[in-house]
Write an enzyme that holds these catalytic residues in place. Structure first.
Site, mmCIF file in Angstrom:
data_model
loop_
_atom_site.group_PDB
_atom_site.id
_atom_site.type_symbol
_atom_site.label_atom_id
_atom_site.label_comp_id
_atom_site.label_asym_id
_atom_site.label_seq_id
_atom_site.Cartn_x
_atom_site.Cartn_y
_atom_site.Cartn_z
ATOM 1 N N LYS A 102 7.227 -0.385 -0.166
ATOM 2 C CA LYS A 102 6.911 0.675 -0.880
ATOM 3 C C LYS A 102 5.638 1.333 -0.363
ATOM 4 C CE LYS A 102 3.538 -0.098 -4.245
ATOM 5 N NZ LYS A 102 2.959 0.472 -5.642
ATOM 6 N N LYS B 251 8.992 -11.101 -9.373
ATOM 7 C CA LYS B 251 8.455 -11.917 -10.273
ATOM 8 C C LYS B 251 9.220 -12.777 -11.261
ATOM 9 C CE LYS B 251 4.338 -9.078 -10.751
ATOM 10 N NZ LYS B 251 3.020 -9.751 -10.402
ATOM 11 N N HIS C 188 7.698 0.204 -10.250
ATOM 12 C CA HIS C 188 7.730 -0.933 -10.965
ATOM 13 C C HIS C 188 8.046 -0.707 -12.413
ATOM 14 C CE1 HIS C 188 5.506 -2.431 -7.566
ATOM 15 N NE2 HIS C 188 4.430 -1.846 -7.683
#
Ligand code: NAP
Length: 484
Positions: A148, A182, A240
């Site tokens: 990104k 994550k 995100h």
């Protein structure tokens, strides 16, 4: 009990930008940790490439230093660092030149998995893709990994996609959003679709609203000039937070597979309603006692870039009609706190006379700190004082519940790089997803630019501008407190 790791097949990984910050901090230490965990075979090869004129030995020394600084407390045998270094090689090349590519190709083995990580600024992506194919460094089975930011708006994202797709098929392109790597983010899918308990309640009939908060205590000092060109919307929300919202709002995919999951996420993005100006609050952190304010860090006293953003977002489909998603993110807030909170509706009728009205249950999925899940439930207050009610958390902190498995959990980058080698695109963004996200974000940015909107100042170490509180107050709701 330490988490089990299944070794991946051997591979050649090229890191273009092998001497850069991301390679030093994340990619190389991450690979080292995977080797120590027994997941990366000793026969794997990692080849750095960038303009700096290094030979293999100098690159190995560079990586040795990076590991001592960033590998953390990796459980490894004594010779592990040296063993890792023998896997490394280096080729000096300038992406815009023709020298070096032949040497790079000669270092790659036929018949092993081949991946090229574009660990450079996005302005180089198109040129790298062209050079890799022109010099036949890659073929139709190779994979590329791009970082990104993926575009600055819809137009630049489309251009970037077109440049990459000129050289590679969509199933060869891995667009990283490290949030998807994550543990808790993936756990969101496990909680939703691995339990029969939540899914029947996961809709507008039972959920009052959803809050997604990504709060940081850090400021933008040191990268203010870069940040000032993007702001919270481009830096955090378009990628995100959008991903968190999608995983939270999407329909159950038919299976846990790349296209099944990404199809469902795309449907959510396409169902997002346009956001009107009254549902957006932007802020810039001010100064307290001589600490520099946002505009000082940005190097522009007239900057109108937001370091804080809060929005009310509606998902226009049957599941979520009437149940808003409130999202907020900011720098220099009171605490570093990232969570998704599902606030369920109040019980329809209270049978407990004389008791204050009970609040609905809240399911909190914490991303940081202390990754874990909490469910707030109402119980009877212990003791003989009659039927008095109170709320308690049913708390599950991963570190406590899973012990060593968490201590040695791979970080997001490690996991995602291994997914590239396994050829699993589930946790990577597809081109149409990225474009749909920009198509929703662009008009919001354009609207505040057209209106000359100036972000409100907020106190450092607070929870954002007053108006962001009003965003919920006027709907009879309140934000969850930002705290550690
Ligand atoms: P960086 O520290 O500036 O590193 C850039 C790398 O690219 C260096 O190795 C540089 O080496 C190489 N390079 C630059 N121009 C080149 C050229 N013409 N030909 C060949 N190599 C060239 O940047 P970074 O922080 O590592 O970031 C890389 C990418 O990851 C960016 O897209 C960034 O947005 C993204 N990212 C970074 C982080 C992070 O924590 N750093 C986090 C998220 C995303 P030479 O000067 O030797 O050529």
């Amino acid at each position: 009990m330490v988490a089990t790791t299944i070794p991946v097949d051997t591979f050649d990984l090229v890191i273009i930008g092998g001497t850069g910050d991301l390679a030093r901090r994340k990619i190389l230490p991450g690979l080292f940790r995977r080797m120590c965990a027994g997941q990366m075979p000793d026969t794997a090869r990692v080849i750095g490439a960038s303009r700096t004129d290094l030979d293999q030995t100098a690159f190995q020394e560079f990586v040795r230093e990076a590991l001592s600084e960033f590998a953390g407390e990796t459980q490894c045998d004594e010779g592990a660092v040296d063993r890792f270094l023998t896997m490394l090689d280096y080729v000096p090349l300038d992406v815009f030149g023709d020298a070096g590519w032949k040497a790079l190709k000669s270092k790659l083995r036929p018949d092993v998995i081949r991946a090229v990580y574009f660990s450079v600024g996005p302005s180089l992506f198109g040129e790298i893709a062209r050079k890799l194919t022109a010099h036949k460094v890659t073929d139709e089975n190779s994979r590329i990994v791009v970082e990104k930011p993926f575009g600055h708006d819809l137009e630049t994202a489309q251009l970037l996609n077109a440049e990459l797709r000129d050289c590679f098929k969509e199933d060869q392109i891995y667009r990283i959003d490290h949030y998807l790597g994550k543990e808790t983010v993936q756990n969101l899918m496990a909680v939703r679709f691995g339990n029969a308990l939540f899914e029947p309640l996961w809709n507008a009939q039972h959920v009052d609203h959803v809050q997604i908060t990504v709060g940081e205590t850090v400021d933008v000092d040191g990268r203010g000039a870069y940040y000032d060109k993007s702001g919270a919307m481009r830096d955090m929300v378009q990628n995100h937070i959008m991903q968190l919202l999608c995983l939270c709002a999407m329909e159950p995919p038919s299976k846990y597979g790349a296209d099944a999951v990404r199809d469902e996420k795309l449907k959510v993005i396409r169902a997002l309603e346009p956001v009107s100006a009254k549902d957006v609050v932007r802020g810039q952190y001010g100064s307290d006692d001589g600490v520099a304010r946002y505009t000082d860090h940005a190097g522009d006293p007239k900057s109108k870039t937001e370091s804080f953003l809060a929005m009310k977002v509606n998902v226009a489909n049957w599941r979520w009609a009437g149940t808003p998603f409130y999202i907020r993110t900011g720098k220099r807030l009171r605490a570093r706190m990232s969570e998704i909170a599902i606030i369920f509706k109040d019980p329809p009728h209270s049978i407990f006379e004389g008791q204050p009205d009970r609040k609905g249950n809240v399911l909190i999925i914490r991303l940081q700190p202390d990754e874990g899940i909490t469910l707030r439930v109402t119980i009877k207050e212990p003791g003989p004082g009659g039927m008095r009610l109170t709320e308690v958390p049913l708390d599950m902190t991963f570190a406590e519940a899973l012990g060593d498995q968490v201590a040695f959990m791979p970080d997001a980058y490690e996991r995602l790089i291994m997914d590239v080698i396994r050829g699993d695109q589930t946790l990577f963004m597809r081109g149409d997803e990225v474009e749909a996200a920009w198509a929703w974000v662009d008009p919001i940015i354009q609207a505040w630019q057209a209106a000359g909107d100036t972000p409100a100042q907020y106190d450092p170490s607070g929870s954002g501008p007053e108006d962001s509180l009003m965003l919920l107050h006027r709907d009879g709701r309140r934000w969850r407190e930002i705290k550690t």
